[in-house]
Design an enzyme around this catalytic site. Structure first.
Site, PDB file in Angstrom:
ATOM      1  N   ASP A 105      48.015  47.645  33.040  1.00 58.26           N
ATOM      2  CA  ASP A 105      46.384  46.784  33.223  1.00 58.26           C
ATOM      3  C   ASP A 105      46.637  46.568  34.831  1.00 58.26           C
ATOM      4  O   ASP A 105      44.951  46.411  35.429  1.00 58.26           O
ATOM      5  CB  ASP A 105      46.770  46.076  32.503  1.00 58.26           C
ATOM      6  CG  ASP A 105      46.456  45.845  30.932  1.00 58.26           C
ATOM      7  OD1 ASP A 105      45.629  46.828  30.712  1.00 58.26           O
ATOM      8  OD2 ASP A 105      46.682  45.275  29.790  1.00 58.26           O
ATOM      9  N   VAL A 106      47.463  46.029  35.313  1.00 55.40           N
ATOM     10  CA  VAL A 106      47.155  45.679  36.689  1.00 55.40           C
ATOM     11  C   VAL A 106      46.571  46.666  37.119  1.00 55.40           C
ATOM     12  O   VAL A 106      45.936  46.513  37.995  1.00 55.40           O
ATOM     13  CB  VAL A 106      48.705  44.575  36.957  1.00 55.40           C
ATOM     14  CG1 VAL A 106      48.735  44.341  38.344  1.00 55.40           C
ATOM     15  CG2 VAL A 106      48.908  43.520  36.498  1.00 55.40           C
TER      16      VAL A 106
END
Length: 396
Positions: free
Chosen positions: A169-170
Site C-alpha cells: 500500500d505504501v
C-alpha cells in the site's frame, strides 16, 4: 512560505491506506487536500483499532495530516452534484473505488475530463482497471501473497510471512504520488490534464526488484532467506552476547576492513572468502564462523568497533527505541500537533526536507466532516444556510 504545491487543490476520494498516503504527501508539499467521506461512517480506518487516542484511531491519525474532511452522500443526486462541482474546481482527483464505480456515477475519467480539461485523474486499483483481475477486491495483505513478497519473506524453514507494515500500500501510494507530479509537470507544458494509474499488484511485483531479476536470469524459483541476502554475504542479522546486530558488508573493500575488525585478517585473502561471489558460494561455512565471533561480545561493543571503521551496521531496535533515537528526533520524525478536540497528538513527522519551503504539519488529521461547511462555502460558494439545509436532508 507555502510548499511547492501551494495553490493546487486535491479532491481525495480514496480511503484506507494507499490513496491516503498519496494525498497526505501532496498535502505535506502544500496542496489543499479535500478528503471526501461518507456521512456518519467515513474512511474505514477511523474504526481500525484499538488503539484509539481519545476516540480517534491511531491508524487514521497516521495517514491523514494536512487534509480537510467533508462528507457527501453520493447516493443522493444533490450530493453527487456537489461532488461534480468539486471535480470542476480541482487540479487532482485521487480515487481507489473498484474499476467502473465512478463511471457509473457519471464521473469516470472521460466524463471528468470533459468537466475539467486540466484535471489529473489518479486511480489506484488492486489488479489494474482492465484485464483478468480487474473485478477483484484487494488489500495489502492479499497483494503481498499474490505478488510474491510473502514467498520470499520469513525463515527458510518457516511459513510465508508478510512484511510487518502494509508495504505494498505504501509503495503504491508513493508511485501514484510520482505519477501525479509527473502529470502536473506535463500539464505545465500542454495545459491539459491526464489519467494516471497504478495498482497494488504492480507495486508488489515492482518490490521484487533483484529477486525477480535473479529468477529471470537463472530460472531458479527464489526461496526465503530470513534476514540473510540472496546475493551478498555477509549481509544479515547476527546474535550477539546480549541481542542482535545487522551487518551489511556489500563489497570486497568493506570485507577486507571487516576482517581486520573481527580479528581474522587472513580471511581477506582466503580464496573461499576473498570475493563476494566466493563468500556467497561458501556461506554455509562462513556464516557459522561469523556467528561464533559475534556471540562473544554485546551489541554495543560490536557497534563501537564496526562504526569506528566506517562499516555499515546497526542494532535491531524496537519501535520504542526507534522513536526515541536522537537521529530520528533530529530529523523531526516525531512531532506533537495541536488537535481541536484531542489536545496535543503525537504523530510521525514529514519524511523529507525542502530547503526553500520546509514542509510543516499545517493541519492535524481531521474529524469526520469537520470542514464540510468551510469547503462548500469557500470552493462552491454555498451559504451557511444552504449547508445547514443539506445537513438536515442527509445530503452531507
Amino acid at each position: 512560505m507555502g510548499g511547492p504545491l501551494e495553490g493546487l487543490r486535491v479532491l481525495d476520494l480514496s480511503r484506507v491506506l494507499a490513496g491516503p498516503v498519496c494525498s497526505m504527501l501532496l498535502g505535506d508539499l502544500g496542496a489543499d487536500v479535500l478528503k471526501v467521506e461518507q456521512p456518519g461512517v467515513g474512511d474505514e480506518t477511523r474504526s481500525w483499532g484499538p488503539p484509539f487516542h481519545k476516540g480517534e484511531s491511531a491508524y487514521f491519525l497516521a495517514i491523514n495530516r494536512n487534509k480537510r474532511s467533508l462528507t457527501l452522500n453520493l447516493k443522493d443526486p444533490r450530493g453527487l452534484a456537489l461532488l461534480t462541482r468539486l471535480v470542476q474546481a480541482s487540479d487532482i482527483l485521487i480515487q481507489n473505488f473498484r474499476p467502473g464505480t465512478l463511471a457509473r456515477l457519471g464521473l469516470g475519467y472521460a466524463e471528468a475530463a470533459r468537466l475539467n480539461g486540466r484535471l489529473i485523474y489518479a486511480s489506484l486499483t488492486a489488479y489494474g482497471s482492465s484485464g483478468p483481475g480487474a473485478a477483484k477486491p484487494g488489500y495489502d495483505f492479499i497483494a503481498q501473497g499474490v505478488g510474491g513478497l510473502m514467498s520470499i519473506t520469513g525463515l527458510p524453514d518457516g511459513p510465508p510471512t508478510k512484511v510487518g507494515v502494509a508495504v505494498v500500500d505504501v509503495v503504491a501510494g508513493l508511485l501514484l504520488t510520482a505519477l501525479i507530479l509527473a502529470a502536473l509537470h506535463r500539464r505545465e507544458r500542454t495545459g491539459r490534464g491526464e489519467e494516471v494509474e497504478t495498482s497494488l499488484l504492480q507495486a508488489a511485483v515492482a518490490l521484487l526488484i533483484n529477486v525477480a531479476s535473479n529468477y529471470l536470469v537463472s530460472g531458479e524459483v527464489p526461496g526465503r532467506w530470513g534476514n540473510a541476502h540472496a546475493n551478498i554475504v555477509p549481509y544479515q542479522t547476527f546474535a550477539t552476547a546480549d541481542g542482535h546486530l545487522n551487518v551489511a558488508i556489500a563489497n570486497d573493500g568493506l570485507w577486507r576492513t571487516f576482517c581486520q575488525i573481527i580479528g581474522e585478517p587472513a580471511w581477506a585473502e582466503d580464496p573461499e572468502f576473498a570475493t563476494n561471489a566466493a563468500r556467497t558460494r561458501n556461506r554455509e561455512r562462513l556464516v557459522p564462523l561469523l556467528a561464533a565471533r559475534f556471540a562473544r561480545l554485546p551489541t554495543a561493543a560490536w557497534l563501537t568497533r564496526l562504526e569506528a571503521a566506517g562499516l555499515p551496521c546497526g542494532p535491531v531496535n524496537t519501535v520504542a527505541e526507534v522513536l526515541a533515537d536522537p537521529a530520528v528526533r533530529h530529523l523531526k520524525m516525531v512531532q506533537e500537533v495541536e488537535h481541536p478536540t484531542l489536545g496535543k497528538v503525537p504523530l510521525l513527522g514529514i519524511p523529507f526536507t525542502l530547503a526553500g519551503s520546509p514542509p510543516v504539519i499545517r493541519r492535524p488529521p481531521p474529524r469526520l466532516g469537520e470542514h464540510t461547511g468551510e469547503v462548500l462555502g469557500e470552493v462552491l460558494g454555498l451559504s451557511p444556510e444552504d449547508v445547514e439545509a443539506l445537513r438536515r436532508e442527509a445530503v452531507l
